[in-house]
Motif scaffolding. Structure first.
Motif, PDB file in Angstrom:
ATOM      1  N   GLY A  50     -11.399   5.842  11.264  1.00 46.67           N
ATOM      2  CA  GLY A  50     -10.764   4.580  11.624  1.00 46.67           C
ATOM      3  C   GLY A  50      -9.438   4.758  12.330  1.00 46.67           C
ATOM      4  N   ALA A  51      -8.947   5.993  12.402  1.00 49.20           N
ATOM      5  CA  ALA A  51      -7.659   6.263  13.035  1.00 49.20           C
ATOM      6  C   ALA A  51      -7.895   6.845  14.414  1.00 49.20           C
ATOM      7  CB  ALA A  51      -6.866   7.229  12.171  1.00 49.20           C
ATOM      8  N   ASP A  52      -7.690   6.042  15.452  1.00 47.52           N
ATOM      9  CA  ASP A  52      -7.988   6.519  16.800  1.00 47.52           C
ATOM     10  C   ASP A  52      -6.754   6.600  17.700  1.00 47.52           C
ATOM     11  OD1 ASP A  52      -7.647   3.816  16.857  1.00 47.52           O
ATOM     12  OD2 ASP A  52      -9.368   3.395  18.139  1.00 47.52           O
ATOM     13  N   LYS A  53      -5.562   6.331  17.158  1.00 46.71           N
ATOM     14  CA  LYS A  53      -4.335   6.407  17.942  1.00 46.71           C
ATOM     15  C   LYS A  53      -3.336   7.304  17.211  1.00 46.71           C
ATOM     16  CE  LYS A  53      -2.595   2.454  19.039  1.00 46.71           C
ATOM     17  NZ  LYS A  53      -2.233   1.027  19.075  1.00 46.71           N
ATOM     18  N   THR A  54      -2.282   7.663  17.892  1.00 49.06           N
ATOM     19  CA  THR A  54      -1.201   8.432  17.288  1.00 49.06           C
ATOM     20  C   THR A  54      -0.131   7.458  16.817  1.00 49.06           C
ATOM     21  OG1 THR A  54      -1.629  10.294  18.746  1.00 49.06           O
ATOM     22  CG2 THR A  54       0.529  10.214  17.696  1.00 49.06           C
ATOM     23  N   TYR A  55       0.340   7.635  15.590  1.00 48.72           N
ATOM     24  CA  TYR A  55       1.385   6.794  15.016  1.00 48.72           C
ATOM     25  C   TYR A  55       2.513   7.691  14.513  1.00 48.72           C
ATOM     26  CZ  TYR A  55      -2.377   3.366  14.893  1.00 48.72           C
ATOM     27  OH  TYR A  55      -3.405   2.546  15.235  1.00 48.72           O
ATOM     28  N   ARG A  56       3.703   7.125  14.321  1.00 52.04           N
ATOM     29  CA  ARG A  56       4.813   7.865  13.751  1.00 52.04           C
ATOM     30  C   ARG A  56       5.075   7.329  12.348  1.00 52.04           C
ATOM     31  NH1 ARG A  56       8.199  11.504  15.532  1.00 52.04           N
ATOM     32  NH2 ARG A  56       7.572  11.178  17.683  1.00 52.04           N
ATOM     33  N   CYS A  57       5.040   8.227  11.369  1.00 52.98           N
ATOM     34  CA  CYS A  57       5.253   7.857   9.974  1.00 52.98           C
ATOM     35  C   CYS A  57       6.739   7.549   9.753  1.00 52.98           C
ATOM     36  CB  CYS A  57       4.806   9.007   9.070  1.00 52.98           C
ATOM     37  SG  CYS A  57       5.163   8.748   7.322  1.00 52.98           S
ATOM     38  N   PRO A  58       7.078   6.380   9.212  1.00 56.43           N
ATOM     39  CA  PRO A  58       8.485   6.071   8.961  1.00 56.43           C
ATOM     40  C   PRO A  58       9.071   6.878   7.803  1.00 56.43           C
ATOM     41  CG  PRO A  58       7.103   4.281   8.190  1.00 56.43           C
ATOM     42  CD  PRO A  58       6.201   5.265   8.883  1.00 56.43           C
ATOM     43  N   GLY A  59       8.238   7.514   7.007  1.00 55.03           N
ATOM     44  CA  GLY A  59       8.739   8.277   5.870  1.00 55.03           C
ATOM     45  C   GLY A  59       9.263   9.643   6.252  1.00 55.03           C
ATOM     46  N   CYS A  60       8.545  10.339   7.120  1.00 54.18           N
ATOM     47  CA  CYS A  60       8.937  11.709   7.491  1.00 54.18           C
ATOM     48  C   CYS A  60       9.269  11.830   8.969  1.00 54.18           C
ATOM     49  CB  CYS A  60       7.833  12.688   7.117  1.00 54.18           C
ATOM     50  SG  CYS A  60       6.294  12.419   8.027  1.00 54.18           S
ATOM     51  N   ASP A  82       3.451  -8.740  10.982  1.00 52.72           N
ATOM     52  CA  ASP A  82       4.140  -8.206  12.159  1.00 52.72           C
ATOM     53  C   ASP A  82       4.949  -6.953  11.832  1.00 52.72           C
ATOM     54  OD1 ASP A  82       3.109 -10.341  13.564  1.00 52.72           O
ATOM     55  OD2 ASP A  82       4.882 -11.581  13.265  1.00 52.72           O
ATOM     56  N   GLU A  83       5.118  -6.658  10.557  1.00 52.00           N
ATOM     57  CA  GLU A  83       5.910  -5.504  10.113  1.00 52.00           C
ATOM     58  C   GLU A  83       5.039  -4.340   9.668  1.00 52.00           C
ATOM     59  OE1 GLU A  83       9.219  -5.615  10.411  1.00 52.00           O
ATOM     60  OE2 GLU A  83       8.978  -7.615  11.246  1.00 52.00           O
ATOM     61  N   ARG A  84       3.791  -4.277  10.135  1.00 51.94           N
ATOM     62  CA  ARG A  84       2.888  -3.190   9.714  1.00 51.94           C
ATOM     63  C   ARG A  84       3.429  -1.835  10.130  1.00 51.94           C
ATOM     64  NH1 ARG A  84      -2.180  -6.166  11.811  1.00 51.94           N
ATOM     65  NH2 ARG A  84      -1.137  -5.512  13.691  1.00 51.94           N
ATOM     66  N   ARG A  85       3.269  -0.865   9.219  1.00 49.77           N
ATOM     67  CA  ARG A  85       3.669   0.513   9.493  1.00 49.77           C
ATOM     68  C   ARG A  85       2.579   1.456   9.011  1.00 49.77           C
ATOM     69  NH1 ARG A  85       6.538  -2.133  11.956  1.00 49.77           N
ATOM     70  NH2 ARG A  85       8.788  -2.279  11.959  1.00 49.77           N
ATOM     71  N   HIS A  86       2.343   2.515   9.756  1.00 45.02           N
ATOM     72  CA  HIS A  86       1.357   3.542   9.401  1.00 45.02           C
ATOM     73  C   HIS A  86       2.097   4.681   8.715  1.00 45.02           C
ATOM     74  CE1 HIS A  86      -2.101   1.979  11.814  1.00 45.02           C
ATOM     75  NE2 HIS A  86      -1.102   1.272  12.306  1.00 45.02           N
ATOM     76  N   TRP A  87       1.631   5.068   7.522  1.00 51.09           N
ATOM     77  CA  TRP A  87       2.285   6.083   6.703  1.00 51.09           C
ATOM     78  C   TRP A  87       1.305   7.196   6.351  1.00 51.09           C
ATOM     79  CZ3 TRP A  87       7.201   5.508   4.200  1.00 51.09           C
ATOM     80  CH2 TRP A  87       7.820   4.278   4.396  1.00 51.09           C
ATOM     81  N   HIS A  88       1.839   8.430   6.222  1.00 46.49           N
ATOM     82  CA  HIS A  88       1.076   9.467   5.529  1.00 46.49           C
ATOM     83  C   HIS A  88       0.965   8.998   4.078  1.00 46.49           C
ATOM     84  CE1 HIS A  88       2.870  12.110   8.752  1.00 46.49           C
ATOM     85  NE2 HIS A  88       1.578  12.426   8.830  1.00 46.49           N
ATOM     86  N   THR A  89      -0.128   9.284   3.432  1.00 41.99           N
ATOM     87  CA  THR A  89      -0.327   8.822   2.054  1.00 41.99           C
ATOM     88  C   THR A  89       0.758   9.362   1.132  1.00 41.99           C
ATOM     89  OG1 THR A  89      -2.693   8.732   2.488  1.00 41.99           O
ATOM     90  CG2 THR A  89      -2.012   8.667   0.191  1.00 41.99           C
ATOM     91  N   ALA A  90       1.097  10.634   1.239  1.00 41.07           N
ATOM     92  CA  ALA A  90       2.131  11.225   0.381  1.00 41.07           C
ATOM     93  C   ALA A  90       3.506  10.619   0.665  1.00 41.07           C
ATOM     94  CB  ALA A  90       2.170  12.729   0.576  1.00 41.07           C
TER      95      ALA A  90
END
Length: 105
Positions: A50-60, A82-90
């Motif tokens: 389901g992940a087909d783009k590159t995102y930047r994790c706000p955590g790391c 409108d505030e959705r963010r993609h995160w690494h699970t950890a």
């Protein structure tokens, strides 16, 4: 002709004719609401497919590559989509423990 292999029935398909399965914490693509000290958050797990783009994790602040399982979160208030963010699970699990130099969102 080879013998037919017996298959076990799924426990949720037995008897009553219902085919619904219970929704648990580990179902990818299904939103759930998590309660954190900084408020309630909608969280959706994404599989690698389901992940087909590159995102930047706000955590790391590192890139999340296409095909890498991760999660998406957004505040559980009206207009929070409108505030959705993609995160690494950890990173999502450890975000409350980050030091004062980093934003928690």
């Amino acid at each position: 002709m080879s013998p037919r292999k017996a298959r076990r029935m799924d426990p949720f398909d037995r008897g009553s004719g219902k085919t619904s399965r219970p929704v648990g914490r580990s179902v990818p693509g299904v939103d759930r609401i998590e309660e954190w000290p900084d408020g309630d958050w909608h969280v959706r797990r994404l599989t690698g497919a389901g992940a087909d783009k590159t995102y930047r994790c706000p955590g790391c602040d590192q890139l999340i590559s296409p095909g890498l399982p991760h999660l998406v979160s957004w505040p559980a208030w009206q207009g929070g989509e409108d505030e959705r963010r993609h995160w690494h699970t950890a990173c999502w699990r450890n975000r409350a423990r980050r030091g004062p130099g980093r934003s928690r969102y």
